[in-house]
Design a protein around this motif. Structure first.
Motif, PDB file in Angstrom:
ATOM      1  N   TYR A 155       0.822  -1.220   0.000  1.00 37.15           N
ATOM      2  CA  TYR A 155       0.000   0.000   0.000  1.00 37.15           C
ATOM      3  C   TYR A 155       0.855   1.269   0.000  1.00 37.15           C
ATOM      4  CZ  TYR A 155      -3.441  -3.407   1.602  1.00 37.15           C
ATOM      5  OH  TYR A 155      -4.246  -4.507   1.725  1.00 37.15           O
ATOM      6  N   HIS A 156       2.124   1.132   0.300  1.00 34.52           N
ATOM      7  CA  HIS A 156       2.980   2.291   0.479  1.00 34.52           C
ATOM      8  C   HIS A 156       3.618   2.738  -0.833  1.00 34.52           C
ATOM      9  CE1 HIS A 156       3.459   1.937   5.117  1.00 34.52           C
ATOM     10  NE2 HIS A 156       2.213   2.098   4.717  1.00 34.52           N
ATOM     11  N   THR A 157       2.760   3.140  -1.756  1.00 39.81           N
ATOM     12  CA  THR A 157       3.226   3.753  -2.995  1.00 39.81           C
ATOM     13  C   THR A 157       3.419   5.246  -2.726  1.00 39.81           C
ATOM     14  OG1 THR A 157       0.996   4.266  -3.761  1.00 39.81           O
ATOM     15  CG2 THR A 157       1.894   2.086  -4.359  1.00 39.81           C
ATOM     16  N   LEU A 176       1.202   7.336  -0.012  1.00 39.64           N
ATOM     17  CA  LEU A 176       1.875   7.948   1.131  1.00 39.64           C
ATOM     18  C   LEU A 176       1.669   9.457   1.143  1.00 39.64           C
ATOM     19  CD1 LEU A 176       5.109   5.801   1.082  1.00 39.64           C
ATOM     20  CD2 LEU A 176       3.363   5.795   2.885  1.00 39.64           C
ATOM     21  N   CYS A 177       1.729  10.085  -0.020  1.00 37.27           N
ATOM     22  CA  CYS A 177       1.470  11.532  -0.093  1.00 37.27           C
ATOM     23  C   CYS A 177       0.036  11.857   0.296  1.00 37.27           C
ATOM     24  CB  CYS A 177       1.764  12.059  -1.491  1.00 37.27           C
ATOM     25  SG  CYS A 177       3.515  12.202  -1.848  1.00 37.27           S
ATOM     26  N   MET A 178      -0.888  11.044  -0.166  1.00 30.60           N
ATOM     27  CA  MET A 178      -2.295  11.265   0.194  1.00 30.60           C
ATOM     28  C   MET A 178      -2.498  11.098   1.699  1.00 30.60           C
ATOM     29  SD  MET A 178      -4.160   9.412  -3.044  1.00 30.60           S
ATOM     30  CE  MET A 178      -5.752   9.418  -2.273  1.00 30.60           C
ATOM     31  N   ARG A 190       8.661   7.450   5.634  1.00 27.55           N
ATOM     32  CA  ARG A 190       8.333   6.269   4.817  1.00 27.55           C
ATOM     33  C   ARG A 190       8.426   6.604   3.327  1.00 27.55           C
ATOM     34  NH1 ARG A 190       9.110   1.530   3.594  1.00 27.55           N
ATOM     35  NH2 ARG A 190       7.371   0.269   2.918  1.00 27.55           N
ATOM     36  N   LEU A 191       7.939   7.769   2.929  1.00 31.28           N
ATOM     37  CA  LEU A 191       8.018   8.201   1.535  1.00 31.28           C
ATOM     38  C   LEU A 191       9.477   8.321   1.097  1.00 31.28           C
ATOM     39  CD1 LEU A 191       6.596   9.224  -1.053  1.00 31.28           C
ATOM     40  CD2 LEU A 191       6.641  11.516  -0.015  1.00 31.28           C
ATOM     41  N   LEU A 197      11.042   6.116  -1.973  1.00 29.48           N
ATOM     42  CA  LEU A 197      11.635   6.807  -3.125  1.00 29.48           C
ATOM     43  C   LEU A 197      13.163   6.816  -3.093  1.00 29.48           C
ATOM     44  CD1 LEU A 197       9.231   9.864  -3.511  1.00 29.48           C
ATOM     45  CD2 LEU A 197       9.354   7.804  -4.939  1.00 29.48           C
ATOM     46  N   ASN A 198      13.735   6.212  -2.054  1.00 27.25           N
ATOM     47  CA  ASN A 198      15.185   6.166  -1.895  1.00 27.25           C
ATOM     48  C   ASN A 198      15.796   7.573  -1.900  1.00 27.25           C
ATOM     49  OD1 ASN A 198      17.592   4.793  -1.431  1.00 27.25           O
ATOM     50  ND2 ASN A 198      18.080   4.713  -3.616  1.00 27.25           N
TER      51      ASN A 198
END
Length: 104
Positions: free
Chosen positions: A22-24, A28-30, A75-76, A80-81
């Motif tokens: 779920y952590h796309t 995550l931004c939303m 987490r984001l 996204l490294n």
């Protein structure tokens, strides 16, 4: 605060709950936006002075929302490294150029 260790802890927390799928970046931004709105809600109708004088109960609620926002940001950055510490330091340098100190 050790951002790298926090990132590893948050990564493990998500992995232990099978939340990685779920952590796309979009999700995550939303989620971070929702948490930011929840933080803002605590100050919505306060005057500037009231926003600086929080009751114990309100302060705890604000701290929890601030933590939620930062957790999603960490987490984001992991997904996204992005080296968040480096990104922050680089942005501060750019801001220092864009907004030089006031001369006295």
């Amino acid at each position: 605060m050790d951002l790298n260790q926090l990132m590893l802890d948050v990564r493990q927390f998500a992995k232990d709950r099978d939340w990685e799928r779920y952590h796309t970046p979009k999700n995550l931004c939303m989620a971070m936006s929702v948490e930011m709105a929840e933080l803002l809600e605590h100050f919505q109708w306060d005057t500037a002075a009231e926003s600086q004088q929080l009751s114990r109960e309100k302060r705890i609620a604000v701290e929890q929302e601030m933590a939620d926002v930062l957790l999603y940001m960490i987490r984001l950055s992991d997904v996204l490294n992005v080296d968040l510490e480096t990104a922050i330091r680089e942005k501060m340098l750019l801001n220092a150029i864009k907004y030089p100190p006031l001369s006295k």
